[in-house]
Every structure is written in C-alpha cells, then in structure tokens.
Design an enzyme around this catalytic site. Structure first.
Site, PDB file in Angstrom:
ATOM      1  CD  GLU A  20      -2.878  -1.401   0.143  1.00  0.00           C
ATOM      2  OE1 GLU A  20      -3.041  -0.213  -0.540  1.00  0.00           O
ATOM      3  OE2 GLU A  20      -3.316  -2.347   0.010  1.00  0.00           O
ATOM      4  CB  CYS A  22      -1.692   7.071   1.895  1.00  0.00           C
ATOM      5  SG  CYS A  22      -2.872   6.052   2.352  1.00  0.00           S
TER       6      CYS A  22
END
Length: 453
Positions: free
Chosen positions: A207, A241
C-alpha cells in the site's frame, strides 16, 4: 528474529488458528484491549506528533472497530466452502473452492495513521487464520511502544507479536521466510520489501500512495465541493496517503474556487491547539515540504514553523506538471491548483504521471464524472467526495502500479491473507471413457463438443 518466526510456524502448524471460534475469540480480545486502553494509546500518538484524541478516535479507532465487527459478523460466510459449477467432461463430479490461511505473516506499518494502518491488516490476518509479526513505524516511538506493550503483554508471541525497531530490525525480519508480507509506506521502501520477498517467492501486499488528483468542473456545487475537498486535504496536516495531492480545476471557476478555499481554511482555523491539525512527523519531512514551497507561487499560507514543526495550510497556483512539487507525493498541507480548459487534455496530463492510489471528481455532470472515473487508472476513488471512501470498510482499498499491489478491508482483507484451494471431487462409481485409449474420432468429436472448439 529467526526463533520468533520459527515459533510462529510451530503455532500455525498446530492448527489452532484454523478454528473459526479461535479467530473470533482473538478479535474480540483485541477489541476489548483497545477499548480499555484508548486513553493511553491516544496520549502516545499525541506525544509523537500531537494528533488529537478526537482525530485519532474518529480516523483510526472507529475504522478498526468496524473492521473487527465486520469480521465477527461475516467470518463464517467468508470462510465457508464455495461451490463452483462443474463442466460436463468431469461428469459426475462436484467442484468447490476452500479458503485456508496463508500462514505466518509480517505486517509493516506506517507512521501517519499508526494504529489504523497497522491494526487493520492485523485484523484481516487474524480473521483469515494467520499468525502475525507486526512491525510498527519507528518514527512514532511512543505509539510503537504503546502497541508493543498492549499486544506483547496479552497475546501468545507464537500467534501475535510486535517487534519494535528501525531499519536494522526490519532487515533482519526480511531475511526470514514468511507466508505473507503486508507493507504500507513509500514506493521507495516498497521496492526494497518486494525484492526481499522475492528471495522466498513470498506473496506481498503493498500500500504505497502516490499523487492523487482531484478534478473540479464548472458544473459543481462549489461551496460543498470546497468544504469536502479542504477537509480531505488538510486532515492530519495532509499526511494521508489517499488525500487529494493536487486539484485540476476548470479555468472558468478558478478564481471563485481559490477564494472559497481561503474562506474555508480560515473558517476551520487549522491549528494543533484547535485539535484539528497535526505536527509534521519530523524535521526531515518538514524540510522536505519547505523545499517544495515556491514563494512565487504561494496563493495562501506558506509559513513554516520549525520549532512547532508545522506548515500552515498552503495553496499554490501557476503550478506546472514539471515543477518540483509535482515530482513526488506531497504528503503534507500543500495544495497545488492547476487550471484546465479541456477535460480530455487534463485527463491526459494526469495519465502522464504514475497511477495514483486515489482519484476524485467533483461535478454535477454525470458524463464528466464517468469520463474521469473510467479513463484514469487508480486504486480507489470517489465522486463528489474525497478520502471518505475508506470509511466504507466493505470497499476494497489499495493501489495499482506504483501506488500499490493488492487490496484489503472487509472480505478483501480476508482474501489477501488466504489461499483459495480449487478442488474437484469425483465419484468412483462411473467414468467417461473419453481420455482413455483407444482415441477415436468419435471421442474427439465429443471433446470438441464439450470444449466448444
């Protein structure tokens, strides 16, 4: 490290984690411990970068509790045998898929949401029946220590263990063979993790983030758009993010958009003291962000307080795709605004960059929304919203290309830590003779008929 991995292999091979009841018991235990120690955990994260209790509970613990609740409610269904239609050439038989835990997993967490992004994959791994070695980020030292105390004092290390430390400890861990590695962080470190995993052909979930675009068209509810967009950008001081990294705004509403952004920022009064802002995680990241601010392009904000370790909400204009601020993920409270006159051309500009983790479009025109959502490749996204897709824990979350490999949340997380065995079960009472000698033209005709070629 080797002994720890060995003990987890032994624990996993004992078969204890294959029991659904055992997994549910561990999930309930984890939730109970988190609930009992919320105050202590919130104090720890505040000491690391002054993230407030409200923000921590709202953006981290609420989602962890949701994940645990989803797993407890649906685990039996996720783990049950799934019947698959069987083709005629195998008649009479049955086909099914059976989920099994991959085994010993290594989860390496980040610093920006150190509870959520470490414990959410841990919940998925436990639900799938894996054992877990969790390596929190060393940048949030107090948080890492709090997680370690909570877990290491209450769980069998053969099942769940927190290993603290920095790069040397991570390197030592990666020398061992795992059955699954889950990493959240930067693409640079992700490549290192991927290379280490390749030595053992270990499956990996990465990720990684990226430069997430947001499109704002002239046909939008501008006041609502700005309200949602500004919140999504500056929550946790932009250290998120999947927050909008930059905005592509239609030229005809550029000035109105910029003025509304300033009004919204000032209305929300972002500051650590108001508990709706955070420090930048360390001086290195602060200096990196400062270097991205071109004073000539600051429309609003731009001030850096090195003593307080903060950057005020900043809007940048006249930004080009070859500017320094567009070369890497910002991961901070800087918002470049880039005008466009042609949506197709704007989409092509975005597509010239690596595939982002997220993409957002704000428009009341369904065709414009459809065009952006279909023509740009990304991991997750939203129409007329930003960041909030992560709160739907049934939606798989993850990137594509340089923004990540694999997805999790809900059943997607369970699948990420599982191996799905495909099984054909046949009776011994009857058998078609098609595959046996003599190989006749009639048998070939039947094979052509069965396989349709």
């Amino acid at each position: 490290m080797h002994d720890l991995v060995k003990s987890q292999n032994e624990f996993f091979n004992s078969g204890v984690t294959r029991d659904i009841t055992f997994r549910k018991k561990q999930l309930r235990k984890l939730k109970s411990l988190l609930k009992a120690h919320e105050k202590e955990l919130c104090t720890a994260i505040h000491s690391d970068f002054r993230k407030s209790e409200f923000i921590t509970l709202a953006t981290e613990f609420s989602l962890i509790y949701t994940d645990i609740g989803l797993a407890l409610k649906n685990l039996d269904t996720w783990a049950e045998r799934k019947s698959i239609p069987t083709n005629l050439v195998n008649f009479p038989a049955r086909s099914y898929v059976l989920a099994e835990p991959l085994g010993v997993s290594l989860i390496i967490g980040p610093w920006n949401y150190p509870y959520l992004l470490s414990l959410a994959p841990t919940v998925a791994a436990i639900a799938a029946g894996c054992t877990v070695i969790l390596k929190p980020s060393e940048l949030t030292r107090s948080t890492s220590a709090a997680i370690a105390r909570l877990i290491n004092d209450n769980f069998d290390p053969g099942f769940l263990k927190v290993v603290e430390g920095g790069v040397p400890e991570t390197q030592e861990l990666l020398k061992n063979k795992f059955d699954k590695i889950f990493f959240t962080g930067s693409p640079r470190v992700g490549k290192i993790i991927y290379q280490a995993a390749a030595e053992h052909l270990t499956p990996v979930t990465l990720e990684l983030g990226g430069k997430c675009p947001a499109f704002v068209t002239a046909d939008c509810n501008l006041k609502m758009v700005v309200k949602r967009l500004i919140w999504a950008k500056f929550i946790n001081s932009g250290q998120t993010c999947n927050s909008p990294d930059y905005v592509m705004v239609e030229e005809k509403i550029r000035e109105r958009f910029l003025k509304q952004c300033v009004e919204e920022i000032e209305k929300r009064a972002y500051s650590v003291e108001n508990e709706n802002y955070s420090q930048i995680i360390n001086q290195t990241h602060l200096e990196r962000l400062e270097a991205l601010i071109d004073p000539a392009k600051v429309y609003y904000g731009g001030k850096v307080d090195k003593d307080a370790r903060t950057v005020e909400p900043t809007i940048l204009v006249d930004v080009r795709f070859n500017d320094k601020v567009m070369e890497e993920e910002i991961f901070g409270p800087l918002l470049p605004v880039i005008p466009y006159t042609d949506l197709d051309a704007a989409i092509e500009q975005v597509r010239s960059l690596p595939k982002p983790l997220a993409c957002y479009v704000f428009s009341n025109n369904s065709e414009e929304r459809k065009k952006v959502m279909q023509e740009i490749s990304f991991g997750c996204g939203a129409e007329n919203e930003a960041v909030m897709q992560i709160t739907n824990r049934r939606l798989p979350f993850g990137g594509v290309g340089l923004s990540g490999i694999g997805k999790y949340n809900g059943e997607a997380g369970f699948r990420e830590f599982s191996n799905y065995k495909s099984i054909l079960r046949k009776t011994t009472h009857f058998e078609l003779s098609l595959k046996y000698h003599p190989l006749t033209k009639m048998k070939l005709w039947w094979i052509r008929t069965f396989f349709k070629f």
